[in-house]
Design an enzyme around this catalytic site. Sequence first.
Site, PDB file in Angstrom:
ATOM      1  N   LYS A   9      78.496  35.752  90.355  1.00  0.00           N
ATOM      2  CA  LYS A   9      78.347  34.427  89.761  1.00  0.00           C
ATOM      3  C   LYS A   9      79.515  34.132  88.837  1.00  0.00           C
ATOM      4  O   LYS A   9      79.869  34.950  87.996  1.00  0.00           O
ATOM      5  CB  LYS A   9      77.042  34.312  88.983  1.00  0.00           C
ATOM      6  CG  LYS A   9      76.849  32.943  88.329  1.00  0.00           C
ATOM      7  CD  LYS A   9      75.432  32.718  87.835  1.00  0.00           C
ATOM      8  CE  LYS A   9      75.207  33.345  86.509  1.00  0.00           C
ATOM      9  NZ  LYS A   9      73.959  32.869  85.856  1.00  0.00           N
ATOM     10  N   SER A  25      85.462  23.230 101.950  1.00  0.00           N
ATOM     11  CA  SER A  25      85.421  24.489 101.224  1.00  0.00           C
ATOM     12  C   SER A  25      85.539  24.267  99.726  1.00  0.00           C
ATOM     13  O   SER A  25      85.545  23.147  99.247  1.00  0.00           O
ATOM     14  CB  SER A  25      86.540  25.418 101.668  1.00  0.00           C
ATOM     15  OG  SER A  25      87.784  24.818 101.334  1.00  0.00           O
ATOM     16  N   THR A  57      79.162  26.216 100.777  1.00  0.00           N
ATOM     17  CA  THR A  57      80.450  26.125 101.453  1.00  0.00           C
ATOM     18  C   THR A  57      81.062  27.523 101.472  1.00  0.00           C
ATOM     19  O   THR A  57      80.363  28.504 101.260  1.00  0.00           O
ATOM     20  CB  THR A  57      81.368  25.072 100.767  1.00  0.00           C
ATOM     21  OG1 THR A  57      82.510  24.851 101.589  1.00  0.00           O
ATOM     22  CG2 THR A  57      81.769  25.471  99.369  1.00  0.00           C
ATOM     23  N   TYR A  58      82.356  27.605 101.728  1.00  0.00           N
ATOM     24  CA  TYR A  58      83.026  28.910 101.745  1.00  0.00           C
ATOM     25  C   TYR A  58      84.253  28.855 100.839  1.00  0.00           C
ATOM     26  O   TYR A  58      84.748  27.787 100.501  1.00  0.00           O
ATOM     27  CB  TYR A  58      83.413  29.305 103.178  1.00  0.00           C
ATOM     28  CG  TYR A  58      84.388  28.348 103.827  1.00  0.00           C
ATOM     29  CD1 TYR A  58      85.763  28.574 103.764  1.00  0.00           C
ATOM     30  CD2 TYR A  58      83.943  27.216 104.492  1.00  0.00           C
ATOM     31  CE1 TYR A  58      86.658  27.682 104.344  1.00  0.00           C
ATOM     32  CE2 TYR A  58      84.824  26.331 105.074  1.00  0.00           C
ATOM     33  CZ  TYR A  58      86.180  26.572 104.999  1.00  0.00           C
ATOM     34  OH  TYR A  58      87.065  25.690 105.571  1.00  0.00           O
ATOM     35  N   GLY A  73      86.910  18.492 101.248  1.00  0.00           N
ATOM     36  CA  GLY A  73      86.128  17.886 102.319  1.00  0.00           C
ATOM     37  C   GLY A  73      84.909  17.173 101.775  1.00  0.00           C
ATOM     38  O   GLY A  73      84.912  16.669 100.655  1.00  0.00           O
ATOM     39  N   PRO A  74      83.831  17.123 102.559  1.00  0.00           N
ATOM     40  CA  PRO A  74      82.632  16.398 102.135  1.00  0.00           C
ATOM     41  C   PRO A  74      82.088  16.867 100.782  1.00  0.00           C
ATOM     42  O   PRO A  74      81.483  16.083 100.056  1.00  0.00           O
ATOM     43  CB  PRO A  74      81.623  16.684 103.253  1.00  0.00           C
ATOM     44  CG  PRO A  74      82.460  16.979 104.445  1.00  0.00           C
ATOM     45  CD  PRO A  74      83.694  17.663 103.917  1.00  0.00           C
ATOM     46  N   ALA A  75      82.305  18.124 100.431  1.00  0.00           N
ATOM     47  CA  ALA A  75      81.839  18.639  99.142  1.00  0.00           C
ATOM     48  C   ALA A  75      82.452  17.878  97.974  1.00  0.00           C
ATOM     49  O   ALA A  75      81.867  17.810  96.893  1.00  0.00           O
ATOM     50  CB  ALA A  75      82.165  20.131  99.024  1.00  0.00           C
TER      51      ALA A  75
END
Length: 116
Positions: A9, A25, A57-58, A73-75
């Site tokens: 974390k 990502s 995501t990654y 991207g969409p994130a």
Amino acid sequence: MQIEILKSKIHRVRITQAELHYVGSITIDEDLMKAANLIENEKVQIVNINNGERLETYVIKGKAGSGEICLNGPAARKAQVGDIVIIISYCHMDFEEAKTFKPTLIFPTDNNKLIS
């Protein structure tokens, strides 16, 4: 029996960039990745403190020492620059092993740097 538990974390880092027109990502400063025991392409959950959004995501490796935390991207629609997020990674392990496993937790400074 296998269970899913917290592996790593990064607690409370600031979004420094959001790039909507990117493949997708989260880009994370390499120093933070190493300290949190994260690797490139690892699946992570992002929890946005400011708006309550949660997404998966990654990881993409960012420049070491940059403090970069960039949603791609969409994130990018799930946070704004300056939002505070928690980045979480989980792993699967045997139930008995999980009882003694200690996750890696890091608490960076307000400017996404490691505390020396």
